[in-house]
Design an enzyme around this catalytic site. Structure first.
Site, PDB file in Angstrom:
ATOM      1  N   TYR A 156     -11.201   4.163 -11.678  1.00  0.00           N
ATOM      2  CA  TYR A 156     -11.167   5.055 -10.515  1.00  0.00           C
ATOM      3  C   TYR A 156     -10.175   6.193 -10.741  1.00  0.00           C
ATOM      4  CZ  TYR A 156     -13.578   1.581  -7.578  1.00  0.00           C
ATOM      5  OH  TYR A 156     -14.479   0.721  -7.033  1.00  0.00           O
TER       6      TYR A 156
ATOM      7  N   LYS B 273      12.185 -19.437   1.544  1.00  0.00           N
ATOM      8  CA  LYS B 273      11.399 -18.707   2.546  1.00  0.00           C
ATOM      9  C   LYS B 273      10.133 -18.145   1.886  1.00  0.00           C
ATOM     10  CE  LYS B 273      14.243 -14.592   1.726  1.00  0.00           C
ATOM     11  NZ  LYS B 273      15.316 -13.743   2.271  1.00  0.00           N
TER      12      LYS B 273
END
Ligand code: PLP
Length: 378
Positions: free
Chosen positions: A274, A46
């Site tokens: 950041y 899947k």
């Protein structure tokens, strides 16, 4: 030129992992002296084979007895790719039209509610639709609760008599096979109680159940197992001691590397990235790597998440940004622009290590590898 980042998918390692699973199942059977039929392996592919690609999976898992998916459209795709053996739709079908796809692709489906049985009764089919009756063994997502199993079984048997379906047996999915070792006792006892009266086939084991709960796969009855994550070289138990992918002899199916595109010298007290989440304690050498969260590398990877450069371990220093991440390479003398940084897989940390440092699981990271990352298939 594409950005200097590359994922390598190893079908050889996927094949190896499938062999490991087969050997393990055989070992359990020999250990317990079981005389029943061999377990069949339906490899779970899947989510585009957990990010590795369906075409690769079809080749790598050629020795499997079947392939299992969630997505209806993947059934047709797998047939187009030449897969001729069994297909299993794990989560069942969603609407009546899907039954036509099951009929055309001759796929097996899970049936987990009375509405689906109704839809099967009304469908116009060329061949009987092969079904597993799914039992809710405590996960409480899908499946018939114990008191409804007999009624569902009888309805499906009636449809079988009418040529609408072929009832193969019972399916279930464990909620906690990867957690405490005892966590499976209750659902397993419930499943045994329900299914003991029937000779039908069982289909119950995910990777964790296969790896650590032999009683659920070494059965007297015909049995289909559904390994997923272990076939891609990750342990469902993550970094749990003695239960890592390496402990189970599994090899990474996906490896990610990216090049160093800048090297910064920073002084003690200076920060990187950041939010300035990393501050140098002393004069440091920081390498900037061409991989960010838009490539699928987890933004949640904490300072200290391992990578490997020139055969030496280094660690994430500063917040992962969209297109770049930064690592502390102060201790590696010969680091240069253009050197490969191994982020996970072969030559790098394991995917489970990266996941553990990121508050994620390997499944999420493998499935999230971005389209923009060039793939090499080996
Ligand atoms: C995804 C899935 C599996 C495989 O689980 P792993 O933990 O990856 O082995 C097995 N059965 C069902 C029903 C699933 O949805």
């Amino acid at each position: 030129m594409t950005r200097p980042i590359q994922a390598t998918i190893s079908s050889a390692n996927m094949r190896h992992n499938l062999e490991q699973v087969a050997r393990r199942l055989q070992y359990f059977r020999d250990e317990s002296g079981i005389q029943g039929p061999d377990s069949q392996i339906f490899a779970v592919v899947k989510a585009n084979a957990y990010g590795h690609g369906l075409a690769t999976a079809v080749q790598a898992f050629a020795q499997a007895d079947g392939l299992s998916v969630i997505e209806i459209e993947a059934l047709s795709r797998l047939r187009e790719l030449g897969w001729q053996k069994s297909l299993l739709l794990l989560e069942g079908f969603f609407e009546a039209a899907d039954i036509q796809v099951l009929d055309r692709t001759r796929a097996i489906t899970a049936v987990h509610n009375f509405e689906q049985i109704q839809q099967l009764a009304q469908a116009q089919v060329q061949h009987p639709i092969q079904v597993f009756l799914k039992i809710n063994s405590g996960m409480n997502r899908l499946g018939f609760v114990a008191k409804n199993v007999d009624r569902a079984y009888q309805q499906l048997q009636q449809l079988q008599n009418q040529g609408q379906v072929q009832l193969l047996g019972f399916m279930s999915h464990f909620a906690n096979a990867d957690a405490q070792l005892q966590a499976i006792a209750e659902p397993w006892a419930l499943l045994q109680k329900i299914t003991d009266d029937y000779d039908d086939m069982l289909c119950i084991c995910n990777s964790a159940a296969i790896l650590r709960h032999p009683q659920c796969s070494a059965l007297q009855k015909a049995n289909i197992v559904r390994p997923g994550i272990c076939l891609y070289g990750s342990s469902p138990m993550g970094m749990l001691e003695h239960e890592t992918a390496a402990d189970y002899g599994l090899k990474p199916a996906m490896s990610l590397k990216a090049k160093i595109i800048e090297i910064q010298e920073v002084d003690a007290g200076q920060s990187v990235g950041y939010g300035s989440t990393f501050t140098a304690q002393h004069k440091s050498k920081i390498a900037v790597v061409a991989c960010g969260y838009a490539d699928g590398y987890p933004r949640s990877a904490a300072n200290g998440t391992p990578v490997v450069v020139n055969g030496v371990r280094a660690a994430i220093a500063g917040r992962v940004s969209m297109d770049m991440l930064t690592i502390d390479v102060t201790h590696i003398a010969d680091v240069q622009l253009g050197d490969w940084v191994y982020l996970w897989g072969e030559n790098g940390p394991s995917i489970d290590e990266v996941a553990a440092h990121s508050g994620r699981i390997s499944y999420e990271i493998l499935c999230a590898l971005a389209n923009r990352v060039p793939r090499v298939y080996e």
